[in-house]
Design an enzyme around this catalytic site. Structure first.
Site, short mmCIF file in Angstrom:
data_model
loop_
_atom_site.label_atom_id
_atom_site.label_comp_id
_atom_site.label_asym_id
_atom_site.label_seq_id
_atom_site.Cartn_x
_atom_site.Cartn_y
_atom_site.Cartn_z
N LYS A 42 0.84 -1.20 0.00
CA LYS A 42 0.00 0.00 0.00
C LYS A 42 0.88 1.25 0.00
O LYS A 42 1.70 1.45 0.89
CB LYS A 42 -0.92 0.01 1.23
N ASP A 65 -3.27 4.19 -2.24
CA ASP A 65 -4.19 4.68 -1.20
C ASP A 65 -4.16 6.21 -1.16
O ASP A 65 -3.59 6.80 -0.25
CB ASP A 65 -3.76 4.06 0.14
N LYS A 90 -7.11 8.06 -1.70
CA LYS A 90 -8.45 8.50 -1.25
C LYS A 90 -8.93 9.76 -1.97
O LYS A 90 -9.18 10.80 -1.36
CB LYS A 90 -8.45 8.74 0.27
N ASP A 139 -13.23 14.70 -4.90
CA ASP A 139 -13.25 15.96 -5.65
C ASP A 139 -14.48 15.93 -6.55
O ASP A 139 -15.32 15.04 -6.43
CB ASP A 139 -11.94 16.09 -6.46
N THR A 144 -12.01 5.57 10.16
CA THR A 144 -12.16 5.03 11.52
C THR A 144 -11.68 6.02 12.58
O THR A 144 -11.95 5.83 13.76
CB THR A 144 -11.42 3.69 11.67
N ARG A 158 2.73 -2.07 11.03
CA ARG A 158 3.69 -2.25 12.12
C ARG A 158 3.82 -3.65 12.70
O ARG A 158 4.93 -4.03 13.12
CB ARG A 158 3.41 -1.21 13.21
O1 C5P Z 1 0.83 -0.14 11.18
P1 C5P Z 1 -0.63 -0.45 10.98
O2 C5P Z 1 -0.90 -1.92 10.79
O3 C5P Z 1 -1.50 0.18 12.03
O4 C5P Z 1 -0.94 0.25 9.58
C1 C5P Z 1 -2.23 0.27 9.05
C2 C5P Z 1 -2.28 1.10 7.82
O5 C5P Z 1 -3.64 1.27 7.46
C3 C5P Z 1 -1.70 2.50 7.93
O6 C5P Z 1 -1.18 2.85 6.64
C4 C5P Z 1 -2.89 3.36 8.28
O7 C5P Z 1 -2.76 4.67 7.84
C5 C5P Z 1 -3.98 2.65 7.49
N1 C5P Z 1 -5.33 2.85 8.00
C6 C5P Z 1 -5.70 2.57 9.31
N2 C5P Z 1 -7.00 2.75 9.72
C7 C5P Z 1 -7.88 3.20 8.85
C8 C5P Z 1 -7.54 3.47 7.55
C9 C5P Z 1 -6.24 3.29 7.15
O8 C5P Z 1 -4.90 2.13 10.12
N3 C5P Z 1 -9.10 3.32 9.25
#
Ligand code: C5P
Length: 243
Positions: free
Chosen positions: A36, A63, A65, A68, A127, A218
């Protein structure tokens, strides 16, 4: 079977350097099918970083998003198709006309270019938004009601699916049927720390709730052995799929 599970594991390339992104793709490509690329990395590195992932055999979830006027989003979406990305997203709050025009122009381009149409996804309600956030912008309705309404709108526009919290997956599956894709971040395997994610589920729970692909950052990047961590998640996805 592993290939099938690999296409459901999306690693969030949340870095701001081309070389670092390159290192992650090389390191993980054996166990990760999609990478992503979000606003930070794309703004810094541009289309070259998309190409880098593809040259290493990975596929890209762009990603950005988009949100517009219909013409602008549709034109940006066609440019995403030209980059050969596997999936990209818009904000469903942009509305039905915005999504419909995007589908029409993407379909026309992909047919003429004889390429497979990318997976078209929409974000319903971020979220990070609460009921209070919605009230602040004049929307006086529960988050779950908005998520369902926007998921239905996304489907009606001819999109393939939504990005959503795994906690919302069952609701969306019930509202939008079996063929609708649900891509979920906020997934934490039992071996990983929560970080700043609060409403999380395990990979198996997310798949059981109806998720079709998982975005994970992560829990993989912070693991002592990232490739092995991705391997464990893959195994959990395979088990949950009943393979
Ligand atoms: O490190 P982690 O597993 O939390 O990363 C999740 C990814 O998904 C990040 O790029 C974060 O910005 C994205 N994301 C999220 N929650 C959302 C939408 C996108 O954690 N609701």
């Amino acid at each position: 079977m592993k290939e099938h599970a690999k296409q459901r594991l999306i690693f969030a390339l949340d870095v701001d350097q081309f070389a670092e992104a390159e290192k992650w793709v090389s390191r993980l490509q054996e166990n990760v099918g999609l990478f992503k690329i979000g606003k930070q990395l794309f703004t810094k590195c541009g289309p070259a970083v998309v190409q880098m992932v593809q040259e290493r055999g990975g596929q890209v979830f762009l990603d950005l998003k988009y949100h517009d006027i219909p013409n602008t989003v549709a034109k940006a979406a066609v440019e995403a198709c030209k980059l050969g990305v596997k999936m990209f997203n818009v904000h469903a709050l942009g509305g039905l006309d915005m999504m419909r025009q995007t589908v029409a122009e993407v379909d026309a381009y992909c047919t003429a270019a004889e390429i497979e149409r990318p997976t078209l996804l929409a974000v319903t309600i971020l979220t990070s938004s609460t009921e209070e956030t919605l009230r602040g912008v004049g929307i006086d309705r529960p988050v779950t009601e908005m998520v369902t309404t926007l998921a239905r709108l996304t489907k009606d526009a001819g999109f393939d699916g939504v990005v959503a919290s795994p906690k919302e997956a069952e609701l969306i599956r019930a509202a939008c049927g079996e063929d609708f894709q649900i891509v979920t971040p906020g997934v934490r395997p039992s071996f990983a720390a929560m970080d700043d994610q609060k409403r999380v589920t395990t990979p198996a729970e997310a798949i059981a709730a109806g998720a079709t692909a998982l975005v994970i950052g992560r829990p993989i990047s912070a693991a002592a052995d990232p490739l092995a961590a991705a391997g464990k998640i893959l195994a959990e996805i395979e088990t949950a799929l009943g393979n």
